[in-house]
Design a protein around this motif. Sequence first.
Motif, mmCIF file in Angstrom:
data_model
loop_
_atom_site.group_PDB
_atom_site.id
_atom_site.type_symbol
_atom_site.label_atom_id
_atom_site.label_comp_id
_atom_site.label_asym_id
_atom_site.label_seq_id
_atom_site.Cartn_x
_atom_site.Cartn_y
_atom_site.Cartn_z
ATOM 1 N N VAL A 1 0.876 -1.184 0.000
ATOM 2 C CA VAL A 1 0.000 0.000 0.000
ATOM 3 C C VAL A 1 0.908 1.227 0.000
ATOM 4 O O VAL A 1 1.702 1.418 0.923
ATOM 5 C CB VAL A 1 -0.928 0.033 1.233
ATOM 6 C CG1 VAL A 1 -1.990 1.110 1.064
ATOM 7 C CG2 VAL A 1 -1.573 -1.316 1.488
ATOM 8 N N THR A 2 0.801 2.036 -1.033
ATOM 9 C CA THR A 2 1.818 3.060 -1.275
ATOM 10 C C THR A 2 1.361 4.467 -0.868
ATOM 11 O O THR A 2 0.179 4.703 -0.606
ATOM 12 C CB THR A 2 2.158 3.092 -2.770
ATOM 13 O OG1 THR A 2 0.960 3.482 -3.481
ATOM 14 C CG2 THR A 2 2.638 1.745 -3.279
ATOM 15 N N PHE A 3 2.327 5.386 -0.878
ATOM 16 C CA PHE A 3 2.031 6.805 -0.669
ATOM 17 C C PHE A 3 0.982 7.257 -1.689
ATOM 18 O O PHE A 3 0.052 7.992 -1.360
ATOM 19 C CB PHE A 3 3.325 7.609 -0.835
ATOM 20 C CG PHE A 3 3.201 9.069 -0.493
ATOM 21 C CD1 PHE A 3 3.467 9.525 0.786
ATOM 22 C CD2 PHE A 3 2.816 9.996 -1.463
ATOM 23 C CE1 PHE A 3 3.350 10.870 1.106
ATOM 24 C CE2 PHE A 3 2.696 11.341 -1.154
ATOM 25 C CZ PHE A 3 2.967 11.774 0.129
ATOM 26 N N GLU A 4 1.133 6.796 -2.934
ATOM 27 C CA GLU A 4 0.196 7.193 -3.985
ATOM 28 C C GLU A 4 -1.224 6.700 -3.673
ATOM 29 O O GLU A 4 -2.205 7.394 -3.972
ATOM 30 C CB GLU A 4 0.675 6.661 -5.340
ATOM 31 C CG GLU A 4 -0.154 7.079 -6.543
ATOM 32 C CD GLU A 4 -0.224 8.599 -6.780
ATOM 33 O OE1 GLU A 4 0.592 9.356 -6.212
ATOM 34 O OE2 GLU A 4 -1.125 9.030 -7.533
ATOM 35 N N ASP A 5 -1.345 5.528 -3.065
ATOM 36 C CA ASP A 5 -2.674 5.065 -2.634
ATOM 37 C C ASP A 5 -3.264 6.049 -1.617
ATOM 38 O O ASP A 5 -4.462 6.351 -1.653
ATOM 39 C CB ASP A 5 -2.586 3.665 -2.013
ATOM 40 C CG ASP A 5 -2.282 2.578 -3.041
ATOM 41 O OD1 ASP A 5 -2.864 2.630 -4.144
ATOM 42 O OD2 ASP A 5 -1.476 1.681 -2.743
ATOM 43 N N GLY A 6 -2.414 6.520 -0.705
ATOM 44 C CA GLY A 6 -2.889 7.492 0.294
ATOM 45 C C GLY A 6 -3.283 8.807 -0.339
ATOM 46 O O GLY A 6 -4.291 9.423 0.037
ATOM 47 N N ARG A 7 -2.502 9.236 -1.322
ATOM 48 C CA ARG A 7 -2.792 10.491 -2.025
ATOM 49 C C ARG A 7 -4.113 10.374 -2.790
ATOM 50 O O ARG A 7 -4.970 11.256 -2.721
ATOM 51 C CB ARG A 7 -1.629 10.788 -2.968
ATOM 52 C CG ARG A 7 -1.812 12.013 -3.831
ATOM 53 C CD ARG A 7 -0.587 12.241 -4.708
ATOM 54 N NE ARG A 7 -0.871 13.253 -5.703
ATOM 55 C CZ ARG A 7 -1.406 12.983 -6.900
ATOM 56 N NH1 ARG A 7 -1.686 11.748 -7.246
ATOM 57 N NH2 ARG A 7 -1.664 13.971 -7.745
ATOM 58 N N ARG A 8 -4.304 9.288 -3.504
ATOM 59 C CA ARG A 8 -5.519 9.134 -4.316
ATOM 60 C C ARG A 8 -6.769 9.006 -3.449
ATOM 61 O O ARG A 8 -7.839 9.521 -3.797
ATOM 62 C CB ARG A 8 -5.375 7.939 -5.265
ATOM 63 C CG ARG A 8 -4.440 8.296 -6.396
ATOM 64 C CD ARG A 8 -4.226 7.210 -7.405
ATOM 65 N NE ARG A 8 -3.343 7.749 -8.436
ATOM 66 C CZ ARG A 8 -3.643 7.825 -9.729
ATOM 67 N NH1 ARG A 8 -4.771 7.345 -10.184
ATOM 68 N NH2 ARG A 8 -2.805 8.371 -10.581
ATOM 69 N N ALA A 9 -6.648 8.314 -2.321
ATOM 70 C CA ALA A 9 -7.805 8.202 -1.426
ATOM 71 C C ALA A 9 -8.169 9.582 -0.870
ATOM 72 O O ALA A 9 -9.359 9.921 -0.736
ATOM 73 C CB ALA A 9 -7.495 7.232 -0.289
#
Length: 334
Positions: A304-312
């Motif tokens: 689970v990546t930083f980008e997943d956090g950004r998109r959520a």
Amino acid sequence: MMRFGIIGTGRIGDMHARLIALQPDAVVTWCFDVFEDSARRTAEAVGARATTDVDALLAADDVDAVLIASPTDTHVEMILRSAEAGKSILCEKPIDVDIEMVEKCREKLLTFDVPLQLGFNRRFDPSHAGVRNAVANGEVGALELLVITSRDPGPPPPRAILEACGGLFRDTTIHDMDMARFVLGEDPVEVFTMAANRVDPVFAELGDVDTAMIVMRADSGALCHINNSRRTNYGYDQRVEAFGAEGMVRSNNHRPSEVSRYGAGGTAKRDELLHFFIERYRAAYEAEIRDFIDQVTAGKPPSVTFEDGRRALILSEAALKSYQTNQPVKVDYS
Ligand SMILES: NC(=O)c1ccc[n+]([C@@H]2O[C@H](COP(=O)([O-])OP(=O)(O)OC[C@H]3O[C@@H](n4cnc5c(N)ncnc54)[C@H](O)[C@@H]3O)[C@@H](O)[C@H]2O)c1
């Protein structure tokens, strides 16, 4: 052996520390909190050193990885300082409640080469992951409808926590936004929200809502519905249901046991639902830690990546904007 420093030993930090200490190939060596008593309580439970000085933890040779569980508005600073210190990072959600802060953090992180996993623990829940795997394996055919129910048990959290958390959409719905992306296997492109104050006046006083229904559309045409409440009187209500032409797959609520009782007091009476996240998602938090250790040890990127956090967070912002404007919002991830 992976050696962890815990940053923030409150509700979730203390729980993570105890779960890490149960792993055969991990140990907690340092616990930091601004409150000495809090740091010491967790440190004593896991056999670690307690400190109120985060610099000491970050400078320590016997810390390979940090678990960031301090308040949300400290995450970006702690991520960047930990990256600078060369530590592997598992950071609780959300990265921040301000998308500008997230974008700045993203840019600065490009200069560091450390693994960073974001704490979307629900992906590791065996029931929700089972739904996602069934969808990915084509068991329901092309996905048509995804329904995510996420309702917290009452009463609402203390006012101080509510004030600092960034509101329902960025603090709580963000888990459901990540679940939507996880099960859909694609990014929602349009969001429409209706929300209300039905639970407690404190939410309206803080300019927040306590009840919400969100509808999203993905490029494939799949529709997703999320419903949230800050209160139930029957425990933590966490269900995910995926529907398509070939059938339906659903993860149900969890109870302490599967015993049913029959008698004068009722028919098929069952245990109450598990109360809240610490109880309901214990297996998920444990699997999340396990996965982090395995991925980092194997030199593989975190699941689970930083980008997943950004998109959520971008989706949470879109849900909030839709509520405020009473219009559907097209989502821009660029
Ligand atoms: N993934 C999940 O299911 C989940 C569940 C709960 C909380 N969280 C997230 O974890 C984080 C912590 O939440 P919590 O509920 O454990 O909160 P909490 O208030 O119980 O704990 C936070 C701890 O951080 C300490 N702290 C460390 N640095 C601090 C600083 N600079 N200023 C103030 N306090 C500092 C506090 O003293 C406190 O002990 C939040 O970002 C929250 O969104 C995630």
